[in-house]
Design a protein around this motif. Structure first.
Motif, PDB file in Angstrom:
ATOM      1  N   VAL A 128       0.843  -1.171   0.124  1.00 28.52           N
ATOM      2  CA  VAL A 128       0.091   0.066   0.040  1.00 28.52           C
ATOM      3  C   VAL A 128       0.849   1.182   0.060  1.00 28.52           C
ATOM      4  N   HIS A 129       1.825   1.119   0.873  1.00 28.32           N
ATOM      5  CA  HIS A 129       2.759   2.407   0.961  1.00 28.32           C
ATOM      6  C   HIS A 129       3.461   2.549  -0.446  1.00 28.32           C
ATOM      7  N   ARG A 130       3.806   1.466  -0.897  1.00 30.03           N
ATOM      8  CA  ARG A 130       4.707   1.721  -2.017  1.00 30.03           C
ATOM      9  C   ARG A 130       3.642   2.092  -3.302  1.00 30.03           C
ATOM     10  N   ALA A 131       2.755   1.952  -3.424  1.00 33.17           N
ATOM     11  CA  ALA A 131       1.744   2.308  -4.339  1.00 33.17           C
ATOM     12  C   ALA A 131       1.528   3.662  -4.176  1.00 33.17           C
ATOM     13  N   ARG A 132       1.306   4.300  -2.838  1.00 28.82           N
ATOM     14  CA  ARG A 132       1.142   5.648  -2.518  1.00 28.82           C
ATOM     15  C   ARG A 132       2.433   6.571  -2.932  1.00 28.82           C
ATOM     16  N   VAL A 133       3.571   5.886  -2.776  1.00 24.94           N
ATOM     17  CA  VAL A 133       4.802   6.594  -3.206  1.00 24.94           C
ATOM     18  C   VAL A 133       4.950   6.830  -4.537  1.00 24.94           C
ATOM     19  N   MET A 134       4.559   5.801  -5.239  1.00 26.67           N
ATOM     20  CA  MET A 134       4.819   5.850  -6.588  1.00 26.67           C
ATOM     21  C   MET A 134       3.916   6.869  -7.263  1.00 26.67           C
ATOM     22  N   ASN A 135       2.618   6.850  -6.719  1.00 24.66           N
ATOM     23  CA  ASN A 135       1.686   7.904  -7.000  1.00 24.66           C
ATOM     24  C   ASN A 135       1.729   9.291  -6.584  1.00 24.66           C
ATOM     25  N   LYS A 136       2.642   9.557  -5.432  1.00 25.38           N
ATOM     26  CA  LYS A 136       2.956  10.794  -4.928  1.00 25.38           C
ATOM     27  C   LYS A 136       4.199  11.306  -6.012  1.00 25.38           C
ATOM     28  N   MET A 137       4.976  10.426  -6.180  1.00 26.89           N
ATOM     29  CA  MET A 137       6.082  10.646  -6.954  1.00 26.89           C
ATOM     30  C   MET A 137       5.763  11.075  -8.555  1.00 26.89           C
ATOM     31  N   GLY A 138       4.749  10.423  -8.905  1.00 27.03           N
ATOM     32  CA  GLY A 138       4.256  10.692 -10.157  1.00 27.03           C
ATOM     33  C   GLY A 138       4.990   9.842 -11.191  1.00 27.03           C
ATOM     34  N   VAL A 139       5.606   8.585 -10.540  1.00 28.69           N
ATOM     35  CA  VAL A 139       6.314   7.820 -11.457  1.00 28.69           C
ATOM     36  C   VAL A 139       5.488   6.326 -11.749  1.00 28.69           C
ATOM     37  N   ASP A 140       5.807   5.595 -12.714  1.00 25.39           N
ATOM     38  CA  ASP A 140       5.036   4.410 -13.064  1.00 25.39           C
ATOM     39  C   ASP A 140       5.963   3.166 -12.782  1.00 25.39           C
ATOM     40  N   SER A 141       7.206   3.281 -12.831  1.00 25.64           N
ATOM     41  CA  SER A 141       8.241   2.199 -12.632  1.00 25.64           C
ATOM     42  C   SER A 141       9.324   2.536 -11.490  1.00 25.64           C
ATOM     43  N   LEU A 142       9.700   1.481 -11.033  1.00 28.10           N
ATOM     44  CA  LEU A 142      10.532   1.562  -9.909  1.00 28.10           C
ATOM     45  C   LEU A 142      12.049   2.268 -10.514  1.00 28.10           C
ATOM     46  N   ALA A 143      12.241   2.173 -11.826  1.00 28.70           N
ATOM     47  CA  ALA A 143      13.322   2.573 -12.290  1.00 28.70           C
ATOM     48  C   ALA A 143      13.353   3.964 -12.445  1.00 28.70           C
ATOM     49  N   GLU A 144      12.268   4.401 -12.792  1.00 26.07           N
ATOM     50  CA  GLU A 144      12.154   6.098 -12.802  1.00 26.07           C
ATOM     51  C   GLU A 144      12.315   6.709 -11.335  1.00 26.07           C
ATOM     52  N   LEU A 145      11.355   5.907 -10.498  1.00 29.03           N
ATOM     53  CA  LEU A 145      11.615   6.445  -9.009  1.00 29.03           C
ATOM     54  C   LEU A 145      13.049   6.322  -8.549  1.00 29.03           C
ATOM     55  N   VAL A 146      13.930   5.380  -8.910  1.00 32.91           N
ATOM     56  CA  VAL A 146      15.062   5.349  -8.514  1.00 32.91           C
ATOM     57  C   VAL A 146      15.984   6.489  -9.019  1.00 32.91           C
ATOM     58  N   ARG A 147      15.511   6.631 -10.429  1.00 38.05           N
ATOM     59  CA  ARG A 147      16.328   7.888 -11.151  1.00 38.05           C
ATOM     60  C   ARG A 147      16.199   9.338 -10.329  1.00 38.05           C
ATOM     61  N   LEU A 148      14.837   9.377  -9.961  1.00 38.63           N
ATOM     62  CA  LEU A 148      14.349  10.735  -9.279  1.00 38.63           C
ATOM     63  C   LEU A 148      14.947  10.867  -8.006  1.00 38.63           C
ATOM     64  N   THR A 149      14.981   9.887  -7.111  1.00 38.14           N
ATOM     65  CA  THR A 149      15.340   9.770  -5.947  1.00 38.14           C
ATOM     66  C   THR A 149      16.895  10.288  -6.142  1.00 38.14           C
ATOM     67  N   GLU A 150      17.640   9.642  -6.768  1.00 40.21           N
ATOM     68  CA  GLU A 150      19.166   9.714  -7.117  1.00 40.21           C
ATOM     69  C   GLU A 150      19.521  11.202  -7.316  1.00 40.21           C
ATOM     70  N   ARG A 151      18.777  11.645  -7.985  1.00 44.16           N
ATOM     71  CA  ARG A 151      18.842  13.155  -8.522  1.00 44.16           C
ATOM     72  C   ARG A 151      18.744  14.041  -7.290  1.00 44.16           C
ATOM     73  N   ALA A 152      17.654  13.894  -6.546  1.00 44.56           N
ATOM     74  CA  ALA A 152      17.220  14.548  -5.463  1.00 44.56           C
ATOM     75  C   ALA A 152      18.496  14.631  -4.316  1.00 44.56           C
ATOM     76  N   ARG A 153      18.990  13.349  -4.355  1.00 41.56           N
ATOM     77  CA  ARG A 153      20.100  13.011  -3.585  1.00 41.56           C
ATOM     78  C   ARG A 153      21.435  14.020  -3.749  1.00 41.56           C
ATOM     79  N   ILE A 154      21.705  13.727  -5.037  1.00 40.65           N
ATOM     80  CA  ILE A 154      22.897  14.690  -5.667  1.00 40.65           C
ATOM     81  C   ILE A 154      22.750  16.129  -5.471  1.00 40.65           C
ATOM     82  N   ASP A 155      21.403  16.509  -5.778  1.00 44.88           N
ATOM     83  CA  ASP A 155      21.284  17.968  -5.696  1.00 44.88           C
ATOM     84  C   ASP A 155      21.208  18.308  -4.151  1.00 44.88           C
ATOM     85  N   LYS A 156      21.113  17.307  -3.150  1.00 43.48           N
ATOM     86  CA  LYS A 156      21.157  17.760  -1.764  1.00 43.48           C
ATOM     87  C   LYS A 156      22.641  17.879  -1.437  1.00 43.48           C
TER      88      LYS A 156
END
Lengths: 206, 704
Positions: A177-205
């Motif tokens: 359930v959490h996972r589906a909510r995270v995917m939804n909130k982050m606006g991604v459809d795939s895990l790969a896309e989620l990983v990319r966004l997360t990585e970018r956010a980290r680098i930027d931080k």
């Protein structure tokens, strides 16, 4: 991105030069806005659109180099092209280190200057885009609950739902359930896309 | 009948004598002449006596021969008396009894007494009582010994005055060897005696000791000074050998010297004074100076020895020598240079400091010149020039600073005073100099100067740099504006619909910016020109000398020899003094710079002035590497420089200045350049200045 939506700011204390450069920018199809000093420019502020700065180095009050530093400090995305009447090597090196697009002695040929301005605007557009995307990612991440963020961390680390549930002391179903909510909130459809966004956010931080 | 033949002149006398003898019964003896029948006369001696009343006996001798002899004697005596009376000297004679039998007329005329008063022992009455006993003794002694004598005494003259007489007597011996008595002559020697007395007094009065000796070198006279000097009394020395006054060790050496004098006595000869030693009575040896002179005295040649006590003089000489040594020590202790040189530049005096600087000894320095020790031609020439000036002008010269390269090759800075040493005739024959070593001070000063020079250069560069930069910037602004405007206009014109109003506006701006650029250039010119030129008549030779003086220190430091060849007959030129000085200064400094890499002894900057048509040309020639065609082409471009620290403005400013004077400035290769020595070609920078209006053309000035 069209030229019409791009603005070239000109800061030069010499009125003739200011006027002539403004004309040259307009003749090349850019919006041009001229300021007599760095302070004037800072006070006036500028549009959020794609823009660049044509800066004279030697000016009364704040110099061109000073203005560039101020803008950098304020994390403004506004690439600078320097033109100067008496530039020297150390000065140009410093300007380039501080992120200037180019550095020209006066007088400068139109083609050379316009090419640099084109590069500057392109850089502006790119950096603006990147920054906008980052801000978008960050706002989505901010919308996650602490539990959802915990789940996100585990997911992007490559763990299966079962492992995540085990680690977080809950059951697989809840993680799903959490996972589906995270995917939804982050606006991604795939895990790969989620990983990319997360990585970018980290680098930027960092 | 005997009587009958008696000469009539004698007959009466004989008869009378004979009667007389008969009458008194006395023996008869008589001489008479007999007249013979042949008329001749013979002298007879008749001797007789009466035997008794009637008889007489006697002899008659023919004494004609004896009589003749007697006659001859009498005649000769008469002749003698006659001669003696006529003689100007006083003559006397005495018989075997020592009694005076004759005095001549001169004697009588002298004493004014009668002949009878003088005969016998009467003559001695006129002798001065102080002399009488002495001379009678001499007379008696000589007489008894039949010896010649000579004596001097005072004899009273007719007027009562006692005169000194020199009386010389000799025994009279007749042909048969019989002693007849004495004959003598007297001369009045009062004058001679007075002269001798004066001489004696002179000797006595002399401040020097004097000893007179005879030909046997016996002392005959000494003066009071001699008594004092030797410690003997007169009595102790008279008659003693002179050697008594000479220390034993000198007698051998001394004797021949005097002997030579005595062997060839010659009146009036003198020997040069000679230093020796004399022996005093108490055995001390006295340093003396001895002079000898021979003198003709009444009794022959005498030797007069003058003895000067030189103990004092010697002490004075020793003191002087000590003082000299002391002063020598003083000048040798002084770290300053003290020296004197003659007109040929040879050292006549030098102290230790000078010798040490030249790495030699004082002795070796004397008689030599600077050139013998100093390899630096420029320094030597400078010393020589000042020396000559001092000798020529007879004025002191103060040289605030000059250099000397010492034996170790170190450069030392000196501050020097030079002064002429005047001869009696007022001309200068020597230069006396004293130099203080100011190297330490000078080094500090030079460091400061370097620092100052650097600062000045830096500030000049930065000022000029800023000026140039600001000029460039100011010029760049309108140029940038013009370029951008023109390009913008071109772009606008390239569009389909041309906004002519916009293009016109752009063109107007271009015109305006162009005039702004022109204004900048005009201002730059004004800056270079600085202010209005002040044209005055220039003394180029003096101006050049001033500049050379200004650079004297730099020239010395760089070892550059500045040669000035100015033509004094050049017509005057006009110009701004300060600006022309700057041009000359700049050209000279450039020449110095150009020779920085040249060998030290080949650095020469020659400034020359000469007529050049209606202009006067000033040229500065160096012995540096010269100019390549490429360099020459760019020389006068602003901001072109071959110097590390140069701005490249010097020559272009110089040219602007010269051109503002209606002259020209250009560069040539040095005409002294040869194929054989291509590295030393050097360069010549020349500029011209117009001749002052109203003055003669230089080519015609000679006719005028």
């Amino acid at each position: 991105m069209t030229k019409q939506s791009s603005t070239v700011y000109i800061v030069d204390d010499n009125p003739s030069v200011r006027k002539a450069l403004t004309r040259l920018m307009r003749s090349a199809g850019y919006e041009a806005k001229a300021f007599a000093s760095a302070r004037e420019f800072l006070a006036d502020g500028h549009e959020a659109g794609v823009a660049c700065l044509v800066l004279d180095i030697r000016m009364p009050g704040l110099s061109g180099i000073d203005l560039q530093r101020e803008l950098n400090k304020a994390k403004k995305i506004l690439p600078v092209v320097f033109i100067t009447g008496h530039g020297d090597v150390p000065m140009s090196v410093q300007a380039m280190k501080d992120g200037a697009v180019d550095f020209f002695p006066k007088p400068v040929k139109d083609t050379v200057l316009l090419k640099a301005i084109e590069q500057a605007l392109a850089r502006c557009a790119r950096e603006r885009g990147e920054r906008d995307e980052m801000e978008d990612i960050r706002s989505r991440m901010d919308s996650l609950t602490p539990r959802e963020r915990e789940v996100l961390e585990h997911i992007v680390a490559g763990q299966l739902n079962k492992q995540v549930a085990y680690d977080l002391g809950t059951v697989e179903k809840t993680i799903k359930v959490h996972r589906a909510r995270v995917m939804n909130k982050m606006g991604v459809d795939s895990l790969a896309e989620l990983v990319r966004l997360t990585e970018r956010a980290r680098i930027d931080k960092t | 009948d005997l009587l009958a033949s008696v000469h009539p002149k004698d007959a009466e006398r004989i008869q009378a004598e004979m009667r007389h003898a008969e009458k008194h019964d006395l023996p008869f003896e008589g001489e008479f002449r007999m007249l013979l029948p042949d008329g001749t006369i013979r002298w007879l001696l008749a001797k007789g006596r009466s035997v008794d009343a009637r008889r007489r006996m006697g002899v008659v001798l023919d004494i004609t021969e004896r009589k003749r002899a007697e006659e001859a004697v009498r005649e000769s005596e008469e002749r003698f008396r006659f001669m003696a009376d006529a003689a100007p000297v006083m003559i006397w004679m005495s018989d075997t009894d020592k009694l005076c039998t004759f005095v001549n007329k001169s004697w009588i005329a002298f004493t004014g007494r009668g002949v009878e008063q003088e005969l016998g022992e009467g003559w001695s009455e006129g002798v001065h009582s102080e002399d009488r006993r002495r001379i009678l003794e001499i007379y008696t002694r000589s007489f008894d010994a039949r010896q010649r004598f000579m004596m001097a005494y005072r004899l009273r003259r007719f007027d009562g005055e006692y005169r000194w007489i020199l009386d010389t007597g000799a025994p009279r011996i007749n042909a048969g060897g019989a002693f007849l008595g004495y004959i003598g002559s007297c001369v009045d020697i009062t004058e001679i005696h007075r002269a001798e007395e004066r001489f004696r007094l002179a000797v006595e009065a002399s401040a020097n000791a004097m000893v007179m000796t005879n030909q046997r070198d016996e002392i005959v006279m000494i003066n009071t000074e001699a008594e004092k000097l030797f410690g003997y009394s007169r009595e102790e020395l008279i008659g003693q050998p002179f050697a008594m006054l000479v220390p034993a060790r000198f007698r051998r050496g001394n004797a021949p010297y005097r002997a030579e004098f005595l062997a060839a006595p010659q009146a009036g000869s003198m020997s040069a004074a000679r230093e020796s030693f004399a022996l005093s009575k108490d055995g001390r040896e006295l340093p003396v100076e001895i002079g000898l002179s021979s003198i003709e005295a009444a009794d022959g040649l005498v030797l007069l020895t003058t003895i000067v006590d030189i103990a004092e003089r010697r002490r004075a000489a020793e003191d002087l020598e000590k003082e000299r040594a002391f002063l020598r020590q003083v000048i040798d202790t002084v770290p300053d240079f003290i020296f004197a040189k003659d007109a040929q530049g040879r050292f006549t005096l030098a102290n230790q400091a000078v010798a040490a600087a030249y790495g030699t000894s004082v002795e070796k320095l004397i008689g030599k010149t600077d050139a013998d020790f100093n390899p630096n031609r420029v320094e030597v020439e400078f010393f020589r020039r000042i020396d000559q000036e001092v000798l020529d002008t007879l004025q002191d010269r103060f040289i605030p600073e000059e250099r000397i390269t010492d034996a170790l090759g170190n450069v030392r800075w000196l501050q020097t005073v030079k002064r002429p040493i005047l001869e009696h005739n007022g001309s200068g024959r020597q230069v006396l100099g004293a130099s203080t070593d100011i190297t330490k001070r000078k080094e500090t000063e030079l460091q400061n100067q370097d620092l100052r020079g650097e600062l000045a250069h830096v500030s000049r560069i930065s000022t000029m740099g800023e000026l140039a930069a600001s000029l460039a910037h100011e010029l760049n602004q309108p140029l940038t504006a013009i370029l951008s405007n023109a390009q913008a206009a071109l772009r606008f014109l390239g569009r389909e619909s041309v906004d002519l109003a916009e293009v016109r506006e752009i063109l107007q701006d271009i015109v305006q910016d162009n005039s702004r650029a022109g204004e900048v250039i005009r201002r730059m010119r004004a800056l270079v020109k600085k202010e209005k030129l002040e044209f005055v008549t220039l003394d180029l030779a003096a101006l050049i000398r001033d500049v050379a003086t200004l650079l004297h220190s730099d020239a010395i430091l760089l070892n550059v020899e500045i040669v000035i060849e100015t033509d004094d007959d050049l017509p005057p030129v006009v110009g701004d003094k300060v600006q022309i000085q700057q041009v000359v200064l700049n050209l000279l400094l450039n020449a110095f710079d150009a020779m920085k890499e040249s060998p030290r002894n080949e650095r020469k900057a020659t400034i020359r002035t000469e007529a050049y048509g209606r202009m006067v040309k000033v040229s500065v020639r160096d012995t540096g590497p010269g100019l390549t065609p490429e360099k020459r082409a760019r020389l006068f471009q602003p901001f072109y420089t071959t110097k590390l620290q140069g701005l490249g403005m010097g020559l272009s400013i110089c040219r602007s200045i010269v051109e503002a004077h209606q002259g020209h400035l250009w560069a040539d290769a040095n005409p002294m350049w040869t194929e054989a020595n291509p590295t030393r070609r050097g360069a010549v920078f020349s500029f011209t200045l117009p001749i002052q209006e109203g003055t003669q053309d230089p080519s015609r000035s000679e006719q005028a």
